[in-house]
Design a protein around this motif. Structure first.
Motif, PDB file in Angstrom:
ATOM      1  N   PRO A 134      34.371  22.644  56.392  1.00 43.57           N
ATOM      2  CA  PRO A 134      33.100  22.867  55.774  1.00 43.57           C
ATOM      3  C   PRO A 134      32.085  22.659  56.584  1.00 43.57           C
ATOM      4  O   PRO A 134      32.233  21.562  57.491  1.00 43.57           O
ATOM      5  N   LEU A 135      30.871  23.135  56.218  1.00 47.48           N
ATOM      6  CA  LEU A 135      29.575  23.038  57.187  1.00 47.48           C
ATOM      7  C   LEU A 135      29.176  21.419  57.168  1.00 47.48           C
ATOM      8  O   LEU A 135      29.153  20.899  56.196  1.00 47.48           O
ATOM      9  N   ASN A 136      28.790  21.193  58.175  1.00 46.56           N
ATOM     10  CA  ASN A 136      28.162  19.849  58.454  1.00 46.56           C
ATOM     11  C   ASN A 136      26.678  19.776  57.991  1.00 46.56           C
ATOM     12  O   ASN A 136      26.095  20.707  57.413  1.00 46.56           O
ATOM     13  N   GLU A 137      26.033  18.466  57.753  1.00 48.70           N
ATOM     14  CA  GLU A 137      24.732  18.656  57.536  1.00 48.70           C
ATOM     15  C   GLU A 137      23.774  19.399  58.154  1.00 48.70           C
ATOM     16  O   GLU A 137      22.578  19.963  57.681  1.00 48.70           O
ATOM     17  N   TYR A 138      24.038  19.200  59.562  1.00 49.24           N
ATOM     18  CA  TYR A 138      22.989  20.077  60.374  1.00 49.24           C
ATOM     19  C   TYR A 138      23.197  21.745  60.140  1.00 49.24           C
ATOM     20  O   TYR A 138      22.088  22.198  59.994  1.00 49.24           O
ATOM     21  N   GLN A 144      19.216  26.459  55.227  1.00 51.16           N
ATOM     22  CA  GLN A 144      18.073  26.389  54.565  1.00 51.16           C
ATOM     23  C   GLN A 144      16.759  27.206  55.336  1.00 51.16           C
ATOM     24  O   GLN A 144      15.795  28.129  54.688  1.00 51.16           O
ATOM     25  N   VAL A 145      16.764  27.022  56.756  1.00 52.80           N
ATOM     26  CA  VAL A 145      15.679  27.798  57.402  1.00 52.80           C
ATOM     27  C   VAL A 145      15.864  29.285  57.505  1.00 52.80           C
ATOM     28  O   VAL A 145      14.847  29.850  57.695  1.00 52.80           O
ATOM     29  N   PRO A 147      17.326  31.900  55.534  1.00 49.12           N
ATOM     30  CA  PRO A 147      18.169  32.427  54.187  1.00 49.12           C
ATOM     31  C   PRO A 147      19.129  33.865  54.536  1.00 49.12           C
ATOM     32  O   PRO A 147      20.128  33.552  53.939  1.00 49.12           O
ATOM     33  N   ASP A 148      18.854  34.964  55.513  1.00 50.64           N
ATOM     34  CA  ASP A 148      19.767  35.786  55.525  1.00 50.64           C
ATOM     35  C   ASP A 148      20.965  35.245  56.162  1.00 50.64           C
ATOM     36  O   ASP A 148      22.159  35.612  55.881  1.00 50.64           O
ATOM     37  N   GLU A 149      21.137  33.889  56.786  1.00 48.33           N
ATOM     38  CA  GLU A 149      22.368  33.448  57.274  1.00 48.33           C
ATOM     39  C   GLU A 149      23.168  32.883  56.065  1.00 48.33           C
ATOM     40  O   GLU A 149      24.354  32.751  56.187  1.00 48.33           O
ATOM     41  N   GLN A 150      22.907  32.779  54.974  1.00 46.20           N
ATOM     42  CA  GLN A 150      23.227  32.235  53.593  1.00 46.20           C
ATOM     43  C   GLN A 150      24.257  33.419  53.129  1.00 46.20           C
ATOM     44  O   GLN A 150      25.165  33.103  52.498  1.00 46.20           O
ATOM     45  N   THR A 151      24.293  34.444  53.916  1.00 45.24           N
ATOM     46  CA  THR A 151      25.154  35.831  53.376  1.00 45.24           C
ATOM     47  C   THR A 151      26.309  35.824  54.443  1.00 45.24           C
ATOM     48  O   THR A 151      26.657  36.657  54.555  1.00 45.24           O
ATOM     49  N   ALA A 152      26.715  34.817  55.243  1.00 45.57           N
ATOM     50  CA  ALA A 152      27.468  34.766  56.186  1.00 45.57           C
ATOM     51  C   ALA A 152      28.999  35.106  55.588  1.00 45.57           C
ATOM     52  O   ALA A 152      29.853  35.999  56.241  1.00 45.57           O
ATOM     53  N   ASN A 153      29.158  34.619  54.141  1.00 43.18           N
ATOM     54  CA  ASN A 153      30.523  35.150  53.747  1.00 43.18           C
ATOM     55  C   ASN A 153      30.614  36.559  53.584  1.00 43.18           C
ATOM     56  O   ASN A 153      31.644  37.083  53.280  1.00 43.18           O
TER      57      ASN A 153
END
Length: 367
Positions: A134-138, A144-145, A147-153
Motif C-alpha cells: 500500500p502507498l506510504n505517507e509520502y 493530494q498535490v 489530483p489526476d494521479e488519484q486515478t492511477a487505478n
C-alpha cells in the motif's frame, strides 16, 4: 494557420509464454532492457520532456506507476507497457512516418527478449490497479498535490494515444476554446478508434470499456498553458502548466482508444485539425460528458444520435479543410461510418472465431 503535430502511442505486449505482460508478471527491468537497447537522439530533450525520475530519456519509455521511498527517491516503477512518442512535426504524414519507424525498432528489440506487441486499450483481464505494498505517507501526500494521479487505478489498466496538435501564434483563449470544443464533441469522435471490447477475461457488453470507465474521470482534452492565471479549475483538468517551451499552447486529445493501423491516427489528426479550423460547430464543454461517453462506448455508431453527430462533425471537418491535402486523410473514417464498424468489431469476430483473447490479440499489428 500553421499546425504542428505529435503522437504518443502506448504499446502492450504478450510475453514469451504468450501471456499478457503487465505490472503483476513483468518487472520494470524486463521492459527496461528493451528501452536500453533503443537509440538516443541528441536533441529530443528540447521537445520531449525527460521528467524527474529520468525514465523518459528517449522516444520510448516505460509507462507505469512510480513508487517512492519516504522521500522523493523513486524505488520502483510498476510497469504496464512501453510508450512511443514522436518529436514535433509540421505535417501529419511526417509524424506518422516517425511513429512507424519507432514502432518497428521497438518490435525488433522486444522480439529479442520474447515480447510481441498487441493492440488493446483496456487490460483484458484486470479491472483495476491496486498498488502493493500500500502507498506510504509520502506517496499519499503526493497524490493530494496531483489530483489526476488519484486515478492511477484507471490509467494503469488503460492503453491509449495522445494525439497532439498546436497552432503557431494562436492566442491562448482561442486554444482553450478549441479544447472545450473537442471536449464537447468527444463522444462522437472517439468511436472511430474503438479497440477495447474485452473485460475481466471475456467479451465486454460494448465496444470500448476504456471509454466507458475512463472518460469523465480523466480528461478528453488537455491544453498546456504558459501562465498560472490561464489555468481553469476543473476536475478532470482541461488545462495544465506547460513544463517546457515546446508544450506551450499544445492541444492534447486523450480520449481515443489505441490503433494498430497508424493511418487511422493520420485520419484522426486530420479530423482534429479540421475541427480546430471549423467555425460552424457551436458546442463547448470544460469537462467531458461521462454519460454520453458511456452511451458511445456501448453502442458506437449503432446509436443513432452518436452516428448522426459523428457524420455532421466529419462533414464540418471536411469543409474546414476543403483545399488542404489533409482532407484526403479522412477517407478511412468515412468507410467506418458507412459500415458502422470499428476495430472492436474485428476483435470481437476474431475472439468468436479463435476462442481466446490472446489468439485474437496475436492477430493485431499484422500490417
Amino acid at each position: 494557420m500553421l499546425f504542428s503535430f505529435g503522437i504518443e502511442h502506448e504499446v502492450a505486449f504478450l510475453n514469451r509464454e504468450g501471456k499478457f505482460a503487465d505490472f503483476a508478471c513483468t518487472k520494470f527491468s524486463e521492459f527496461n532492457q528493451i528501452v536500453e537497447k533503443l537509440p538516443t537522439y541528441p536533441n529530443d530533450h528540447l521537445q520531449l520532456r525527460v521528467g524527474d525520475a529520468g525514465i523518459r530519456k528517449k522516444r520510448w519509455y516505460i509507462e507505469g506507476f512510480e513508487r517512492f521511498a519516504d522521500t522523493d527517491e523513486v524505488i520502483d516503477c510498476l510497469s504496464k507497457g512501453i510508450e512511443i512518442r514522436t518529436t514535433i512535426h509540421s505535417n501529419i504524414q511526417d509524424a506518422i512516418t516517425e511513429l512507424s519507424e519507432s514502432f518497428n525498432l521497438l518490435c525488433g528489440v522486444a522480439a529479442e527478449f520474447g515480447f510481441s506487441p498487441v493492440l488493446t486499450s483496456f487490460h483484458p483481464y484486470k479491472t483495476a490497479f491496486t498498488p502493493h505494498p500500500p502507498l506510504n505517507e509520502y506517496e499519499l501526500k503526493q497524490l493530494q498535490v496531483y489530483p489526476d494521479e488519484q486515478t492511477a487505478n484507471i490509467y494503469m489498466v488503460t492503453y491509449g494515444p495522445d494525439l497532439n496538435l498546436s497552432v503557431a501564434d494562436l492566442p491562448i483563449e482561442r486554444v482553450i476554446d478549441i479544447g472545450q470544443k473537442l471536449t464537447y464533441y468527444s463522444p462522437y469522435i472517439v468511436p472511430f478508434s474503438y479497440s477495447s471490447p474485452f473485460y475481466n477475461g471475456t467479451l465486454w457488453d460494448g465496444l470500448s470499456v476504456r471509454t466507458f470507465i475512463r472518460t469523465g474521470k480523466r480528461p478528453a482534452t488537455l491544453i498546456f498553458v504558459q501562465e498560472k492565471e490561464q489555468l481553469i479549475n476543473s476536475v478532470p483538468s482541461l488545462t495544465k502548466m506547460a513544463r517546457l517551451s515546446a508544450e506551450i499552447g499544445r492541444i492534447e486529445f486523450k480520449a481515443f482508444d489505441s490503433c494498430d493501423d497508424f493511418s487511422i491516427y493520420a485520419a484522426l489528426l486530420a479530423l482534429l485539425k479540421g475541427l480546430a479550423i471549423d467555425e460552424s460547430l457551436p458546442g463547448r464543454a470544460t469537462i467531458p460528458d461521462a454519460g454520453l461517453h458511456q452511451v458511445s462506448a456501448k453502442a458506437g455508431f449503432d446509436d443513432e444520435g452518436i452516428f448522426a453527430n459523428a457524420t455532421m462533425i466529419l462533414q464540418a471537418a471536411e469543409l474546414a479543410l476543403k483545399d488542404d491535402a489533409d482532407v484526403n486523410l479522412l477517407a478511412p473514417l468515412k468507410v467506418m461510418l458507412t459500415e458502422r464498424k470499428t476495430t472492436s468489431h474485428r476483435l470481437i469476430e476474431l475472439f468468436k472465431g479463435l476462442g481466446s483473447i490472446e489468439a485474437a490479440l496475436k492477430k493485431t499489428y499484422q500490417t
